[in-house]
Motif scaffolding. Structure first.
Motif, PDB file in Angstrom:
ATOM      1  N   GLN A 303      -6.107 -40.276-131.883  1.00 49.84           N
ATOM      2  CA  GLN A 303      -5.943 -40.280-130.425  1.00 49.84           C
ATOM      3  C   GLN A 303      -6.747 -39.170-129.765  1.00 49.84           C
ATOM      4  OE1 GLN A 303      -1.642 -42.512-129.853  1.00 49.84           O
ATOM      5  NE2 GLN A 303      -1.844 -40.394-129.180  1.00 49.84           N
ATOM      6  N   MET A 306     -10.120 -40.737-129.465  1.00 48.90           N
ATOM      7  CA  MET A 306     -10.111 -41.796-128.455  1.00 48.90           C
ATOM      8  C   MET A 306      -9.981 -41.236-127.041  1.00 48.90           C
ATOM      9  SD  MET A 306      -7.645 -44.362-130.631  1.00 48.90           S
ATOM     10  CE  MET A 306      -7.497 -45.666-129.405  1.00 48.90           C
ATOM     11  N   ASN A 307      -9.129 -40.230-126.875  1.00 50.41           N
ATOM     12  CA  ASN A 307      -8.902 -39.689-125.527  1.00 50.41           C
ATOM     13  C   ASN A 307     -10.101 -38.915-125.004  1.00 50.41           C
ATOM     14  OD1 ASN A 307      -6.419 -40.884-125.536  1.00 50.41           O
ATOM     15  ND2 ASN A 307      -5.245 -38.993-125.794  1.00 50.41           N
ATOM     16  N   LEU A 309     -13.149 -39.788-125.686  1.00 50.05           N
ATOM     17  CA  LEU A 309     -14.083 -40.844-125.288  1.00 50.05           C
ATOM     18  C   LEU A 309     -13.655 -41.535-124.007  1.00 50.05           C
ATOM     19  CD1 LEU A 309     -14.940 -42.554-128.714  1.00 50.05           C
ATOM     20  CD2 LEU A 309     -16.032 -40.598-127.628  1.00 50.05           C
ATOM     21  N   VAL A 310     -12.343 -41.755-123.846  1.00 48.58           N
ATOM     22  CA  VAL A 310     -11.856 -42.516-122.692  1.00 48.58           C
ATOM     23  C   VAL A 310     -11.726 -41.649-121.451  1.00 48.58           C
ATOM     24  CG1 VAL A 310      -9.875 -43.794-121.768  1.00 48.58           C
ATOM     25  CG2 VAL A 310     -10.698 -44.256-124.089  1.00 48.58           C
ATOM     26  N   SER A 313     -15.143 -39.373-121.103  1.00 43.99           N
ATOM     27  CA  SER A 313     -16.407 -40.101-121.297  1.00 43.99           C
ATOM     28  C   SER A 313     -17.347 -39.353-122.234  1.00 43.99           C
ATOM     29  CB  SER A 313     -17.092 -40.373-119.946  1.00 43.99           C
ATOM     30  OG  SER A 313     -16.315 -41.257-119.169  1.00 43.99           O
ATOM     31  N   ARG A 381     -18.935 -47.902-124.661  1.00 45.21           N
ATOM     32  CA  ARG A 381     -17.511 -48.066-124.341  1.00 45.21           C
ATOM     33  C   ARG A 381     -17.331 -49.057-123.199  1.00 45.21           C
ATOM     34  NH1 ARG A 381     -13.541 -45.767-120.977  1.00 45.21           N
ATOM     35  NH2 ARG A 381     -14.949 -44.209-120.063  1.00 45.21           N
ATOM     36  N   ARG A 394      -2.476 -45.755-127.510  1.00 42.83           N
ATOM     37  CA  ARG A 394      -3.788 -45.649-126.900  1.00 42.83           C
ATOM     38  C   ARG A 394      -4.646 -46.859-127.278  1.00 42.83           C
ATOM     39  NH1 ARG A 394      -3.375 -44.757-123.308  1.00 42.83           N
ATOM     40  NH2 ARG A 394      -5.614 -44.412-122.968  1.00 42.83           N
ATOM     41  N   LEU A 396      -8.923 -48.189-127.091  1.00 36.96           N
ATOM     42  CA  LEU A 396     -10.341 -47.916-126.883  1.00 36.96           C
ATOM     43  C   LEU A 396     -11.089 -49.203-127.184  1.00 36.96           C
ATOM     44  CD1 LEU A 396     -12.815 -45.896-126.606  1.00 36.96           C
ATOM     45  CD2 LEU A 396     -12.646 -45.624-129.087  1.00 36.96           C
ATOM     46  N   TRP A 398     -15.141 -51.170-127.164  1.00 37.11           N
ATOM     47  CA  TRP A 398     -16.575 -50.935-127.107  1.00 37.11           C
ATOM     48  C   TRP A 398     -17.333 -52.203-127.483  1.00 37.11           C
ATOM     49  CZ3 TRP A 398     -13.300 -48.905-130.792  1.00 37.11           C
ATOM     50  CH2 TRP A 398     -13.511 -49.290-132.123  1.00 37.11           C
TER      51      TRP A 398
END
Length: 469
Positions: A303, A306-307, A309-310, A313, A381, A394, A396, A398
């Motif tokens: 996570q 992932m967080n 990236l989300v 960015s 993404r 979470r 994600l 892409w």
């Protein structure tokens, strides 16, 4: 009777609320691409460090150096393949010196050859070179551990800049492509346990002002980042942001949120990206300083990736160590796996692991293995609309460079959780599950414009578009 009826009603209401909390609805927006995800990075212990990070032993304890030929090949193909960047700790895990102690070179015969072999055979693209300390000639105490620069006069910093350029030329001269550069790992840190060099905010700024133009002139394509600690909000970062000329040379802001709960990337999302001056921000070191790997940390690591990236960015994310020695106390929280050096004869730990061989640290490894397998370099993404942002569940999404859609899902909610995902169009998706103890468990194929994925607690799932027949 009324009291019993009230208790039953409250129980049913609570159960209904819990049931609502165990599922969520999401909409994938295939027409809303976000950032390009370059790929992931990892650090290599290519020289020795004392257990619990205490000291720099003379003996060579290193990978790939210590591994048998067959174990090297397995290390390259089974663990490192999929990573794009090798974070190379200059002054720590590469700490040999020339006769004047001005330049960093290999410390033992074959060290650079080993690194070149590792990069070539693993398929990793390039090196993220970063100083834990410059060579002792430049230090106030004349050694790698502790201290700061011995001068911040312009003439001294100009000479230092030439030496740092020469260090990168040395790497390239031995066949390593350098794609990232940083002046100093964690500039505020000063201790003598291992290699460090302390910079105040003003000292960091003045050194970068002198050195960064030389790095850019010599290596125009290298990404220069600051400051491997607190990014644009560090004391040095604040000063860089006030200098337009220097700001143009800094390509990204880097952070160390070591072992933090992934929730902070949601709770403080605006803070991490605020005042970034249009530059990307990313985490370039993540591990657990205290305590071993655990089932809970297995999901938290995924996570965290992932967080970043989300919610930030970020274009990339770095774990700390690929492998650590079996006798180093910090190994479990730091590493994706363990290797047994030749001098470790304590077979009460990993009794089946032979000297020169390595094994997985499964709870940490399974956090990242699916991303390395299903998130190819330069994927883009895709935006996912969430009815409510859930910190323990979470998502994600892409699109790969070949055009396939993929999703990663997590669950650490304490019980089963069902994702209801509107995919935007018909997709044929193959599912794979990772848990602290299992990897790449096939879940079969799902077809259609929606995906209903029910996950057990403490799990990560990947749903990957199947290739066209």
């Amino acid at each position: 009777m009324r009291r019993s009826t009230l208790v039953i009603a409250l129980f049913l209401a609570t159960a209904g609320l819990s049931a609502q909390h165990r599922e969520g609805r999401y909409r994938l927006h295939l027409d809303q691409p976000r950032q390009t995800i370059w790929g992931l990075g990892v650090e290599i212990q290519s020289d020795s460090i004392g257990s619990a990070n205490l000291g720099l032993p003379d003996k060579v304890v290193a990978v790939p150096h210590d591994l048998t030929r067959m174990e090297r090949r397995r290390f390259y193909t089974d663990m490192l393949r999929g990573f794009r960047y090798c974070r190379l700790a200059l002054g720590l895990y590469l700490r040999g010196l020339d006769t004047e102690k001005k330049h960093i070179i290999e410390r033992y015969p074959g060290q650079m050859r080993d690194l070149k072999e590792m990069m070539d055979q693993s398929g990793m693209e390039s090196v993220a070179a970063e100083y834990w300390s410059p060579a002792p000639y430049w230090k106030s105490n004349g050694r790698y551990r502790g201290g700061t620069l011995r001068s911040f006069d312009p003439e001294f910093l100009d000479e230092l800049g030439d030496a740092l350029v020469a260090d990168l030329r040395y790497l390239e001269g031995h066949g390593l492509e350098v794609s990232m550069w940083s002046l100093q790992n964690e500039p505020p840190v000063n201790h003598d346990k291992y290699s460090t060099a302390e910079y105040s905010g003003d000292q960091y700024y003045r050194t970068m002002k002198a050195v960064a133009p030389k790095i850019r002139a010599a290596f125009p394509k290298v990404l220069i980042h600051a400051d491997s600690h607190s990014g644009q909000h560090s004391d040095g970062g604040k000063r860089i942001r006030q200098d337009p000329d220097l700001l143009r040379l800094v390509d990204a802001w880097t952070w160390h949120r070591i072992g933090r709960d992934s929730n902070e990337l949601i709770d403080k999302a605006e803070w991490f990206s605020r005042e970034a001056e249009g530059k990307p921000v990313f985490n370039n070191e993540f591990e657990y300083l205290q305590g071993p790997a655990s089932d809970r940390r297995f999901v938290n690591t995924a996570q965290s990736l992932m967080n970043w990236l989300v919610f930030q960015s970020s274009p990339t994310w770095f774990w700390l160590h690929a492998l650590k020695p079996t006798y180093n106390a910090e190994a479990s929280g730091y590493a994706l796996g363990f290797w047994r050096p030749a001098d470790d004869q304590d077979f009460s730990r990993w009794p089946d692991l032979k000297p020169g061989h390595w094994t997985y640290n499964t709870q940490n490894w399974h956090s990242l293995a699916g991303f390395l397998k299903y998130l190819p370099w330069d994927s883009v993404r895709l935006h996912v609309e969430e009815e409510r942002v859930r910190q323990d569940n979470r998502i994600l999404a892409w699109r790969t460079p070949t055009g396939r859609v993929a999703l990663a899902l997590t669950n650490r909610s304490g019980g089963p959780f069902r994702f209801h995902i509107d995919l935007g169009r018909d997709l044929n998706l193959s599912g794979f599950r990772y848990t602290p103890s299992e990897a790449h468990v096939a879940l079969g194929m799902r077809s259609g414009a929606t995906l209903a994925a029910e996950m057990p607690d403490l799990a990560i799932e990947f749903w990957v578009e199947a290739p066209n027949p």
